[in-house]
Scaffold this active site. Sequence first.
Site, short mmCIF file in Angstrom:
data_model
loop_
_atom_site.label_atom_id
_atom_site.label_comp_id
_atom_site.label_asym_id
_atom_site.label_seq_id
_atom_site.Cartn_x
_atom_site.Cartn_y
_atom_site.Cartn_z
N SER A 184 1.84 10.61 -5.73
CA SER A 184 1.10 9.65 -5.20
C SER A 184 0.38 10.15 -3.93
O SER A 184 -0.37 11.05 -4.05
CB SER A 184 1.95 8.41 -4.83
OG SER A 184 1.13 7.37 -4.20
N THR A 185 0.67 9.59 -2.68
CA THR A 185 0.04 9.88 -1.56
C THR A 185 0.32 11.44 -1.31
O THR A 185 1.56 11.89 -1.18
CB THR A 185 0.52 9.07 -0.25
OG1 THR A 185 0.39 7.97 -0.60
CG2 THR A 185 -0.14 9.66 0.92
N HIS A 211 -1.05 8.38 -8.96
CA HIS A 211 -1.54 7.05 -8.72
C HIS A 211 -2.82 7.26 -8.03
O HIS A 211 -3.16 7.97 -7.05
CB HIS A 211 -0.49 6.41 -7.27
CG HIS A 211 0.69 6.30 -7.87
ND1 HIS A 211 1.68 5.87 -6.89
CD2 HIS A 211 1.34 6.18 -8.93
CE1 HIS A 211 2.89 5.64 -7.44
NE2 HIS A 211 2.75 5.56 -8.69
N MET A 305 4.50 7.50 -1.21
CA MET A 305 5.12 6.36 -0.87
C MET A 305 5.54 5.51 -1.71
O MET A 305 5.37 5.32 -2.94
CB MET A 305 4.20 5.55 0.37
CG MET A 305 2.87 4.79 -0.40
SD MET A 305 1.95 3.97 0.76
CE MET A 305 0.72 3.38 -0.37
N ASP A 308 8.40 4.63 -6.88
CA ASP A 308 7.88 4.72 -8.28
C ASP A 308 8.44 6.02 -8.84
O ASP A 308 8.04 7.19 -8.36
CB ASP A 308 6.53 4.83 -8.44
CG ASP A 308 6.14 4.48 -9.85
OD1 ASP A 308 6.59 4.18 -10.82
OD2 ASP A 308 4.89 4.96 -10.16
#
Length: 366
Positions: A184-185, A211, A305, A308
């Site tokens: 993600s991030t 993401h 973050m 998930d």
Amino acid sequence: MIRLLIVDDSPLMRRLLGRVFAAEGDFEIAFARDGAEALEKLAAFEPDVITLDVHMPGMDGLDCLDRIMLMRPCPVVMVSSLTEAGAGITLQALELGAVDFITKPERAVSLEIDTLAPKLVEKVRAAARARLRGSLRLTERVRLRSGLMSRAPAPIPRKRASAPATKRTIKAAPSTGLVLIGSSTGGPPALDAVLSRLPADFPWPVVVAQHMPGSFTGPLAQRLDKLCAITVTEAAYPMPLAPGHAYIGKGDADVIVSIRGSSPMVMAAPSLPEHRWHPSVDRLVDSAMQHFPSERLIGVLMTGMGSDGAQTMARLKEQGGRTIAEAEETAVVWGMPGELVRRGGAQVVAPLEQIADRIMDLVEGS
């Protein structure tokens, strides 16, 4: 208090963003109308985090980001459009050192800002805690501070040279297993670091849940394909899983593994509301476990973050699968991999630069 610098040439956008963060009560906010003013406030205000508009007159967001990362590295969240062109520029920004990005709504921002506010605040808070790589452009920073480099904005390279493919060869039967990666991030540069080290004849397919919005995952796949020896493509429609290929799940949807006839497939699926982030790592891993023996699956959870992927990868390990978590010292945000470690679900914990080798070790040991 979190010191936030909002950089945007739109008075309306500055006002709306300022209102969102002022309502939180723990942000000290300053504003800049363009890149030049942002650089002036970099030293005077000393922000903990910056939101930076991509498109501004004069010094644009990329040039401004370039100077921030040289003069005073600071977590930056880019404010981007949802267009494919906006996606390409945003991916360049992530390469230059931006931590994350937020997308402007397609409708009038004043009508959408209240809906976007919770995720916007969450992203900026996470960015304020993000870990910037100490080695990021270190040589250039030293030259700048010693007076050997001009402070005038330098042209930014818009394309990177392809990363050299690893010379390591893999001894494993093709297509007998599957690698599942969640991020993600901070994910796009991390994916570059891992996928670019896999050889063209890597014997297992790789499926990635990163993401991202739907307009961004296609450009991400195209960018990675140019940098990697393996073939990288967006899984926008059903595709057979093939060795030497990585499939990037289409954004704003989920990516799942299925079987058609006797052939394993990867495909996009409508997102499910029980999963907060998409493409969902949890849903990807769960779908793969329904069609592959757990011992033929390798789960890799990298920077991002939230949590998930942690639950299903921990279950994968319990059932005989292999799992890798990115180490805290290299993760931009140690949320997702950290949660996997806390659950006891990480068989291997490795810094980013070692993950590709750990994947190859596990494939060879299968």
